[in-house]
Design an enzyme around this catalytic site. Sequence first.
Site, PDB file in Angstrom:
ATOM      1  CB  CYS A 172       4.213  -0.365   2.120  1.00 57.52           C
ATOM      2  SG  CYS A 172       3.154  -1.513   3.044  1.00 57.52           S
TER       3      CYS A 172
ATOM      4  CB  CYS B 255      -0.925  -0.001   1.217  1.00 57.19           C
ATOM      5  SG  CYS B 255      -0.040   0.072   2.786  1.00 57.19           S
TER       6      CYS B 255
ATOM      7  CG  ASP C 184      39.955 -29.004 -16.181  1.00 58.66           C
ATOM      8  OD1 ASP C 184      41.127 -28.612 -16.251  1.00 58.66           O
ATOM      9  OD2 ASP C 184      39.265 -28.905 -15.149  1.00 58.66           O
TER      10      ASP C 184
END
Length: 730
Positions: free
Chosen positions: A48, A45, A453
């Site tokens: 907030c 809201c 690798d």
Amino acid sequence: MSDLTANSSACPACVVAPAATEVAARVDAAAPAGAILLSLPTIHCSACISSVERTLNAMSGVNSARVNLTLKRASVEAEPSVGIDDLTTALENAGFEAHELDASAIAATETNKAGRDLLMRLAVAFFASMNVMLLSVAVWSGAEDATRDMFHWISAAIAFPAIGFSAQPFFKNAWAALSKKRMNMDVPIALAIALALGTSLYETAHSGEHAYFDAALTLTCFLLAGRYLDHRTRAVARSAAEELAALEVPRALRIVLGPNGEKIEETVLISDLAKGDLLLVKPGGRMPVDGEVVEGKSELDRSLLTGETLPVFVEQGQLVSAGEVNLTGPLVVRTTAFGRDTSLHRMADLVAIAESGRNRYTSLADKAAKLYAPGVHILAGLSFIGWYIFTQDMRTAINIAAAVLIITCPCALGLAVPAVTTAASGRLFKRGMLIKHETALERLAEVKSVVFDKTGTLTNGTPVFLDEGQNADDLAVAIGLAKASAHPLAQALVQSGKPAALIEEIKEVPGYGVEGQWNGQRVRLGRGAWVGATDESFEGPTTWLRIGENAPVRFGFRDTLRTGAREAVSELLARGVPVHLISGDTKPSVAALARELGISNWQAGVLPEEKAGYINDLSQSGPVLMVGDGLNDTAALAAAHVSISPASALDAARVASDIVLLGSDLSSLPEALTTAQKSTKRIRENFRIATLYNFIAVPIAVAGLATPLAAALAMSLSSITVSLNALRLR
């Protein structure tokens, strides 16, 4: 901590709303460069908004804060000294949940949204086609005149909105191609659907016996099924180059002289640095720049960049690179390169170049579409012209042209690749391999050599202590000292489970090792040169113990093989596939592993750029598969024709790869090559099936012997045949 740029989209909670996404794009465009973006999932809201903005603006160092309620996020302009943790802590103290806005999560959410969108369109098309089929049954059963017209109009009322929604992807893609004066597979699809609808509406308006709304819906349904299968096989990930760029440190601690000559530490953005600036890198911190150590001694973890298993000792005068992790002692580094000029950024550039080259790979489906689309239009156009000249009847000419377009519609071709890819992906998933890229299987089938690798790929990347019958007291003292260190070799000693001696006055000497007192004697555990050892005959990693004036005692370590590594290499060699081993690790450890696995082609101490160069050189003799897991492998993974990474690999390596090995077992690798070859064979078979179908069906349609409805049924039969052939892979 990392800054977020103004390229972020809406937060995950709001991204499902198209309106919010549009607003997000506008807000992002207006957001200042370097603004910190926060997700605020609990705000709801205007109160907030006021509370969040008041809390943020009250913080020292915050210049401004703006909250967007629709997107549930905040954009904060702040001084470099203000970090994400400071902002989120302040908001949590004020009662609001706050998170750094995660761009990768947003990208994944957008991709998931696209999948849900396709699935929704497929569901609508399927539901509408079933209803129209029921109405068509009544017409086929003999409904006439007004009853037949009523069923046709009801079918039209269902078909037009359903196709208007479901077939949007095909019409949009077709228009995009035509607007650029080029062709793609969606152009004949869009034309076939539009012509089927147009013909059906014309027949309905003129009380014709046949309408083909069910054909248009069935066509749309099959094509959406293929499009969704294709979507399922695509990677949900950001560019590997972006992942590498994310490892760059956004801020650094610069040392400047105060008014009285005292040293002052200030936090600055990397963009504000200059060559020659002195930076403090604390233990645990990542190097923000390339530079030279001017003060301090420590050990660096270079595994991400070079693949070296063990930390590397550095002191005054030695060079360091961005992305390396400082482990033990504080270092003062003089900046020699920063930002886009660092070795880390150059690696990201290498990856971007390699990715762009790989993305130019032309799949079998693309090759088929390039040949197929123009031929379909020419054939349909000639059929229309020929029949109109022959009959002077526009309705007949349109019906036959529609039948040709529908019967040649590339539904089987559209399903040929995704159906096989999905079946093959399911088979490999059961074996612990996840296919990420839509053309990975096709490229994997072409492989002529494999490059591995070492650390973290063929091996587990974790040193294991070799108990060679050392004296019990020596081993107990070594473990007692090792407990005070986070060094990988020290931790391997501790994990051996042997009893430890009680050591007093323990202290760690950055870059060298650990020392203390035991039974009144000084004891040291660490580098050979530090304790006076000179024996370097052991091939693997070593640490040394010295008790008082006694001779140094060596403790050796080995890196264990990954599960299935021996089997995978043996099987590949047995098939006649050349296997190569390239690693940034030391020559003795690489040589030992190569001998153990029977690999004759190997190189040690290889830098990331050299790995990519090795792949490019090897590619001259045929497509290369690269298997790796580290940051130093990323450029090579992207440069290879196809690549695989373990799930334990670094994010950037997983993103750069085409296939992810979900478990720890490498033994499924040869089977992946076999499955890829079989899947390519099935794809080619599907293309042959589709070609044979067209060879038989097209003359029938051109001769006017097939209505658009019969054409749709024939098209459906070819699609089912292709799908069943794909399932033979399972």
